[in-house]
Design an enzyme around this catalytic site. Sequence first.
Site, mmCIF file in Angstrom:
data_model
loop_
_atom_site.group_PDB
_atom_site.id
_atom_site.type_symbol
_atom_site.label_atom_id
_atom_site.label_comp_id
_atom_site.label_asym_id
_atom_site.label_seq_id
_atom_site.Cartn_x
_atom_site.Cartn_y
_atom_site.Cartn_z
ATOM 1 N N SER A 291 26.564 30.055 117.408
ATOM 2 C CA SER A 291 27.284 30.134 118.674
ATOM 3 C C SER A 291 26.715 29.180 119.722
ATOM 4 O O SER A 291 25.601 28.661 119.561
ATOM 5 C CB SER A 291 27.134 31.587 119.156
ATOM 6 O OG SER A 291 27.581 31.779 120.469
ATOM 7 N N LEU B 101 25.048 26.931 122.446
ATOM 8 C CA LEU B 101 24.282 25.677 122.482
ATOM 9 C C LEU B 101 23.863 25.251 121.078
ATOM 10 O O LEU B 101 23.863 24.058 120.751
ATOM 11 C CB LEU B 101 23.042 25.844 123.371
ATOM 12 C CG LEU B 101 23.305 26.314 124.812
ATOM 13 C CD1 LEU B 101 21.991 26.395 125.594
ATOM 14 C CD2 LEU B 101 24.288 25.393 125.516
ATOM 15 N N ASP C 17 21.001 32.734 111.861
ATOM 16 C CA ASP C 17 21.508 33.637 112.906
ATOM 17 C C ASP C 17 21.578 35.045 112.317
ATOM 18 O O ASP C 17 21.413 35.231 111.096
ATOM 19 C CB ASP C 17 22.902 33.158 113.363
ATOM 20 C CG ASP C 17 23.241 33.539 114.801
ATOM 21 O OD1 ASP C 17 23.367 32.622 115.657
ATOM 22 O OD2 ASP C 17 23.391 34.751 115.082
ATOM 23 N N ASP D 181 16.621 36.851 111.014
ATOM 24 C CA ASP D 181 16.212 37.455 112.281
ATOM 25 C C ASP D 181 14.945 36.723 112.716
ATOM 26 O O ASP D 181 13.888 36.866 112.099
ATOM 27 C CB ASP D 181 15.929 38.947 112.077
ATOM 28 C CG ASP D 181 15.413 39.602 113.353
ATOM 29 O OD1 ASP D 181 15.275 38.915 114.381
ATOM 30 O OD2 ASP D 181 15.137 40.819 113.304
ATOM 31 N N SER E 200 14.590 27.974 129.744
ATOM 32 C CA SER E 200 15.651 28.222 130.712
ATOM 33 C C SER E 200 15.056 27.880 132.063
ATOM 34 O O SER E 200 13.826 27.933 132.229
ATOM 35 C CB SER E 200 16.033 29.708 130.701
ATOM 36 O OG SER E 200 16.779 30.026 131.869
ATOM 37 N N TYR F 132 13.169 38.240 130.576
ATOM 38 C CA TYR F 132 13.739 36.948 130.161
ATOM 39 C C TYR F 132 12.864 35.794 130.662
ATOM 40 O O TYR F 132 12.521 34.873 129.912
ATOM 41 C CB TYR F 132 15.173 36.849 130.704
ATOM 42 C CG TYR F 132 15.951 35.653 130.220
ATOM 43 C CD1 TYR F 132 16.398 35.568 128.904
ATOM 44 C CD2 TYR F 132 16.262 34.603 131.087
ATOM 45 C CE1 TYR F 132 17.128 34.470 128.462
ATOM 46 C CE2 TYR F 132 16.999 33.508 130.660
ATOM 47 C CZ TYR F 132 17.429 33.446 129.346
ATOM 48 O OH TYR F 132 18.151 32.358 128.913
ATOM 49 N N LYS G 100 10.740 33.043 128.490
ATOM 50 C CA LYS G 100 11.022 31.609 128.590
ATOM 51 C C LYS G 100 9.812 30.857 129.147
ATOM 52 O O LYS G 100 9.554 29.710 128.775
ATOM 53 C CB LYS G 100 12.264 31.366 129.449
ATOM 54 C CG LYS G 100 13.549 31.979 128.844
ATOM 55 C CD LYS G 100 13.851 31.425 127.459
ATOM 56 C CE LYS G 100 15.224 31.809 126.961
ATOM 57 N NZ LYS G 100 15.513 31.243 125.628
ATOM 58 N N PHE H 199 25.025 27.203 131.483
ATOM 59 C CA PHE H 199 25.950 26.552 130.563
ATOM 60 C C PHE H 199 27.063 27.507 130.157
ATOM 61 O O PHE H 199 26.823 28.710 129.991
ATOM 62 C CB PHE H 199 25.196 26.064 129.312
ATOM 63 C CG PHE H 199 24.549 24.726 129.508
ATOM 64 C CD1 PHE H 199 23.551 24.551 130.457
ATOM 65 C CD2 PHE H 199 24.953 23.626 128.766
ATOM 66 C CE1 PHE H 199 22.964 23.311 130.661
ATOM 67 C CE2 PHE H 199 24.380 22.373 128.959
ATOM 68 C CZ PHE H 199 23.384 22.210 129.906
ATOM 69 N N THR I 123 28.707 29.131 127.707
ATOM 70 C CA THR I 123 28.648 29.571 126.306
ATOM 71 C C THR I 123 29.036 31.047 126.312
ATOM 72 O O THR I 123 29.144 31.656 127.382
ATOM 73 C CB THR I 123 27.213 29.453 125.751
ATOM 74 O OG1 THR I 123 26.396 30.416 126.429
ATOM 75 C CG2 THR I 123 26.639 28.065 125.934
HETATM 76 N N1 NAD Z 1 24.038 29.593 128.300
HETATM 77 C C1 NAD Z 1 23.173 29.402 129.263
HETATM 78 O O1 NAD Z 1 23.537 29.275 130.429
HETATM 79 C C2 NAD Z 1 21.701 29.304 128.968
HETATM 80 C C3 NAD Z 1 20.860 28.911 130.032
HETATM 81 C C4 NAD Z 1 19.498 28.808 129.799
HETATM 82 C C5 NAD Z 1 18.990 29.083 128.546
HETATM 83 N N2 NAD Z 1 19.825 29.479 127.552
HETATM 84 C C6 NAD Z 1 19.220 29.773 126.251
HETATM 85 O O2 NAD Z 1 19.849 28.982 125.269
HETATM 86 C C7 NAD Z 1 19.808 29.651 124.005
HETATM 87 C C8 NAD Z 1 21.210 29.683 123.411
HETATM 88 O O3 NAD Z 1 22.023 30.438 124.280
HETATM 89 P P1 NAD Z 1 23.624 30.430 124.218
HETATM 90 O O4 NAD Z 1 24.081 30.372 125.622
HETATM 91 O O5 NAD Z 1 24.085 29.427 123.239
HETATM 92 O O6 NAD Z 1 23.855 31.920 123.722
HETATM 93 P P2 NAD Z 1 24.809 32.551 122.581
HETATM 94 O O7 NAD Z 1 24.767 34.007 122.847
HETATM 95 O O8 NAD Z 1 26.101 31.830 122.530
HETATM 96 O O9 NAD Z 1 24.003 32.221 121.239
HETATM 97 C C9 NAD Z 1 22.821 32.864 120.910
HETATM 98 C C10 NAD Z 1 22.819 33.085 119.410
HETATM 99 O O10 NAD Z 1 21.556 33.675 119.072
HETATM 100 C C11 NAD Z 1 21.795 34.625 118.036
HETATM 101 N N3 NAD Z 1 20.684 35.590 117.979
HETATM 102 C C12 NAD Z 1 20.399 36.603 118.831
HETATM 103 N N4 NAD Z 1 19.324 37.284 118.402
HETATM 104 C C13 NAD Z 1 18.911 36.682 117.250
HETATM 105 C C14 NAD Z 1 17.849 36.924 116.335
HETATM 106 N N5 NAD Z 1 16.983 37.952 116.497
HETATM 107 N N6 NAD Z 1 17.717 36.099 115.255
HETATM 108 C C15 NAD Z 1 18.594 35.060 115.062
HETATM 109 N N7 NAD Z 1 19.617 34.801 115.891
HETATM 110 C C16 NAD Z 1 19.781 35.596 116.980
HETATM 111 C C17 NAD Z 1 23.122 35.270 118.419
HETATM 112 O O11 NAD Z 1 23.728 35.924 117.318
HETATM 113 C C18 NAD Z 1 23.909 34.049 118.919
HETATM 114 O O12 NAD Z 1 24.647 33.458 117.859
HETATM 115 C C19 NAD Z 1 19.210 31.034 124.287
HETATM 116 O O13 NAD Z 1 17.828 31.008 123.976
HETATM 117 C C20 NAD Z 1 19.392 31.201 125.782
HETATM 118 O O14 NAD Z 1 18.409 32.063 126.337
HETATM 119 C C21 NAD Z 1 21.179 29.593 127.723
#
Ligand code: NAD
Length: 255
Positions: free
Chosen positions: A15, A17, A36, A59, A148, A161, A165, A194, A196
């Site tokens: 999913s 990023l 994932d 996991d 983040s 969180y 991070k 972002f 997502t």
């Molecule tokens: N979207 C944003 O604005 C944003 C901003 C800063 C940081 N981030 C970080 O970027 C990363 C990706 O975020 P995203 O927005 O794409 O989120 P998302 O929820 O779209 O994707 C996260 C993915 O991680 C998987 N996941 C969760 N727990 C897991 C585990 N124990 N083992 C394996 N996979 C697992 C989920 O199933 C999901 O597919 C995350 O670390 C998030 O904290 C996102």
Amino acid sequence: MELASAKAVITGGASGLGFATAERIISAGGHVVLLDINDELGEASASKLGERAAYLNTDVANEESVKASIGKANELMGGVTLAVNCAGIATAGRTLGREGPWPSEFFNKVIQVNLVGSYNVTKEAAAFMVNNEPTEDGERGVIISTASIAAFEGQIGQAAYSASKGGVVGMMLPIAREFAQFGIRVNTIAPGVFLTPMVAGMPEEVQESLGRQVPFPPRLGRPEEYADAVEFIYGTTMVNGETIRVDGAIRMQPK
Ligand SMILES: NC(=O)c1ccc[n+]([C@@H]2O[C@H](COP(=O)([O-])OP(=O)(O)OC[C@H]3O[C@@H](n4cnc5c(N)ncnc54)[C@H](O)[C@@H]3O)[C@@H](O)[C@H]2O)c1
């Protein structure tokens, strides 16, 4: 190194990023294995990417699961040259809320997935990267973790969180220094906000308000812009031991 020859493991790759990064690598000609816990989405995402992609249930918080999956990914791709840590959860809660102190169990879960998970993948991927034939520059692999901006300006409710991070940012330099002897670079991307599934679940007015808080460009980040940063880091050997903010200059307020 070029994405065209990348053999990448991407956690959270089903999913957001992580998936955008996988799309970039596949369109450049590389190979990816998505790691994932969301099997349905993971399988669907891998089949969307085509025959140079695979999905493995993993996991990241479980050391054995990570070890087994990276071993399998190494077999499937004939090596691992890039590991991207995108698996993450954003469980939030006030430390002392209306219902009393926040259960430490929730705090611990966020640390296990976001921080220990990134550590597990970093060490297990490096254990395979050391076997790669070095480039002319002596390079064997690249590891990119996702922090983040909450590592620096966490908002109210983000204690767990932000701690997770901040830990990702903090462990990166000592590991980059240690892995220098192997020619493995270690970097961190600190995204702003972002668009997502993690953010799309928020009410629309919250998303719009977040977008307006970004000085320029005044909008939410696009997942492809995260993939741009991955491509830049992977291709630029001199970038090592660094955290790169990709955030349009936003500095989050307390709430
Ligand atoms: N979207 C944003 O604005 C944003 C901003 C800063 C940081 N981030 C970080 O970027 C990363 C990706 O975020 P995203 O927005 O794409 O989120 P998302 O929820 O779209 O994707 C996260 C993915 O991680 C998987 N996941 C969760 N727990 C897991 C585990 N124990 N083992 C394996 N996979 C697992 C989920 O199933 C999901 O597919 C995350 O670390 C998030 O904290 C996102």
